[in-house]
Design an enzyme around this catalytic site. Sequence first.
Site, short mmCIF file in Angstrom:
data_model
loop_
_atom_site.label_atom_id
_atom_site.label_comp_id
_atom_site.label_asym_id
_atom_site.label_seq_id
_atom_site.Cartn_x
_atom_site.Cartn_y
_atom_site.Cartn_z
N HIS A 142 97.06 -10.76 13.88
CA HIS A 142 97.43 -9.34 13.96
C HIS A 142 98.09 -8.91 15.28
O HIS A 142 98.97 -8.04 15.26
CB HIS A 142 96.25 -8.42 13.58
CG HIS A 142 95.24 -8.19 14.65
ND1 HIS A 142 94.11 -8.96 14.80
CD2 HIS A 142 95.18 -7.27 15.64
CE1 HIS A 142 93.41 -8.51 15.81
NE2 HIS A 142 94.02 -7.49 16.34
N HIS B 189 97.43 -0.69 19.23
CA HIS B 189 97.08 -2.09 19.51
C HIS B 189 96.75 -2.90 18.25
O HIS B 189 97.05 -4.08 18.17
CB HIS B 189 95.92 -2.16 20.51
CG HIS B 189 94.61 -1.69 19.97
ND1 HIS B 189 94.34 -0.37 19.73
CD2 HIS B 189 93.49 -2.37 19.60
CE1 HIS B 189 93.12 -0.25 19.24
NE2 HIS B 189 92.57 -1.44 19.16
N ASP B 190 96.13 -2.27 17.24
CA ASP B 190 95.73 -3.02 16.04
C ASP B 190 96.66 -2.78 14.86
O ASP B 190 96.29 -3.08 13.71
CB ASP B 190 94.29 -2.63 15.65
CG ASP B 190 93.27 -3.52 16.31
OD1 ASP B 190 93.66 -4.60 16.81
OD2 ASP B 190 92.08 -3.14 16.35
N ASP C 279 88.00 -2.03 24.84
CA ASP C 279 87.85 -2.45 23.44
C ASP C 279 86.52 -3.18 23.24
O ASP C 279 85.80 -2.93 22.26
CB ASP C 279 89.03 -3.38 23.08
CG ASP C 279 89.20 -3.54 21.57
OD1 ASP C 279 88.59 -2.76 20.82
OD2 ASP C 279 89.94 -4.44 21.16
N LYS D 210 97.18 -5.16 11.95
CA LYS D 210 96.17 -5.37 10.89
C LYS D 210 96.66 -4.85 9.54
O LYS D 210 96.03 -5.10 8.51
CB LYS D 210 94.86 -4.68 11.27
CG LYS D 210 94.07 -5.44 12.32
CD LYS D 210 92.73 -4.79 12.56
CE LYS D 210 91.91 -5.57 13.57
NZ LYS D 210 90.69 -4.84 13.96
N HIS E 61 95.88 -8.21 23.59
CA HIS E 61 94.59 -7.52 23.73
C HIS E 61 93.40 -8.34 23.25
O HIS E 61 92.26 -7.89 23.35
CB HIS E 61 94.63 -6.14 23.05
CG HIS E 61 94.59 -6.14 21.56
ND1 HIS E 61 95.69 -6.32 20.77
CD2 HIS E 61 93.56 -5.98 20.69
CE1 HIS E 61 95.35 -6.27 19.50
NE2 HIS E 61 94.05 -6.07 19.42
N HIS E 62 93.64 -9.59 22.76
CA HIS E 62 92.51 -10.46 22.41
C HIS E 62 92.48 -11.73 23.26
O HIS E 62 91.82 -12.71 22.90
CB HIS E 62 92.56 -10.83 20.92
CG HIS E 62 92.08 -9.72 20.03
ND1 HIS E 62 90.76 -9.34 19.95
CD2 HIS E 62 92.76 -8.86 19.22
CE1 HIS E 62 90.64 -8.31 19.11
NE2 HIS E 62 91.85 -8.00 18.66
FE LIG Z 1 92.74 -6.21 17.70
#
Ligand SMILES: [Fe+2]
Length: 340
Positions: A220, A191-192, A273, A195, A244-245
């Site tokens: 990201h 998911h990240d 999360d 970044k 996811h944000h």
């Molecule tokens: Fe994230």
Amino acid sequence: MLEQSIAKAKILVADDVEAYRELLKDLLEEAGFEVVCAVDGAQALEVMRKEPIDLALLDVMMPRRTGFSVCRTIKSDPKTCLTPVVLVTGLDNLDDRIQGIECGADDFLSKPTNKQELLARTRSLLKLKKFTDELENAATVLTSLALSVEAKDPYTEGHCARLSKYSVALAKKLARPKEEQEALRIGGILHDIGKVAVPEQILLKPGPLTPQERKIMEEHPVKGEYICSPLKSIKLVLPIIRHHHEKLDGSGYPDGLKGDQIPLTARILTTVDVYDALSTDRPYRKALSTKDAFALIREEVKRGWWEGHLIDEFEKILMRKDNRSVSGRESASRIEGVAI
Ligand SMILES: [Fe+2]
């Protein structure tokens, strides 16, 4: 190049009739393949567990587990499920073929076996296996990249693994389909990944970000989706990475989606999360206890950010073993015990 690589393939031949077993072995070895033999179903599974096998040729009628039973076990084990299985059955035996398809067999060979047919089917399945292996390798590279992003920040150690496990546990509790559970397992890790494009001075900045830095940080999810988009096999993971944000009231990013516009898989991952962020140490504060973390999250539910129902279900998972109030690190290790 491909022909060369499949020529080194290792093939399992399982048949209780020695003459037939030897015949297949000779034909395959003559064509340049390495062959391992098994005299019954149980031994075939033992070989599969011990050695990396590229293709399994199984007789249908064998003592100590039939070819159907062996095939079903191979296809249900994540370590061997991508290995092609060919069932060897009597000519025109339709019942065997239907049962074989139900067990997950990739192809069939008739007895008596024609040499050209054996080699053509073997080569064709090995080529497919080779492509699958390459896709697997690409997925492994992405996983390593995602974990290397996580490793940059000592405060997020184990975050991806926890998200992966917790999200699958929550999806299971909600009785979501297997493919969504699998997407969340992978999504927890990836998911990240976007970044990787965020400079370290922003990623690791202990204080508040400037508006310009925040803008870069908030890119990201889109960058992550872009990195993973060429891999068709993880299509269902892309919406998780991108969204996811997001927040239920539309105040999240990158698309400002509201409510049900946000895919459920993304909402599941976000639930986990948010909890994980609060229940682990951060540079600016210590980890909150489970009780305090959920109290804060419920305040945010009232503000319209998160989904109360998902928060409740997730709390039930954490509280399943006991109802003690524990810190984030303790509950993180406790979740390891959840059967997922
Ligand atoms: Fe994230």
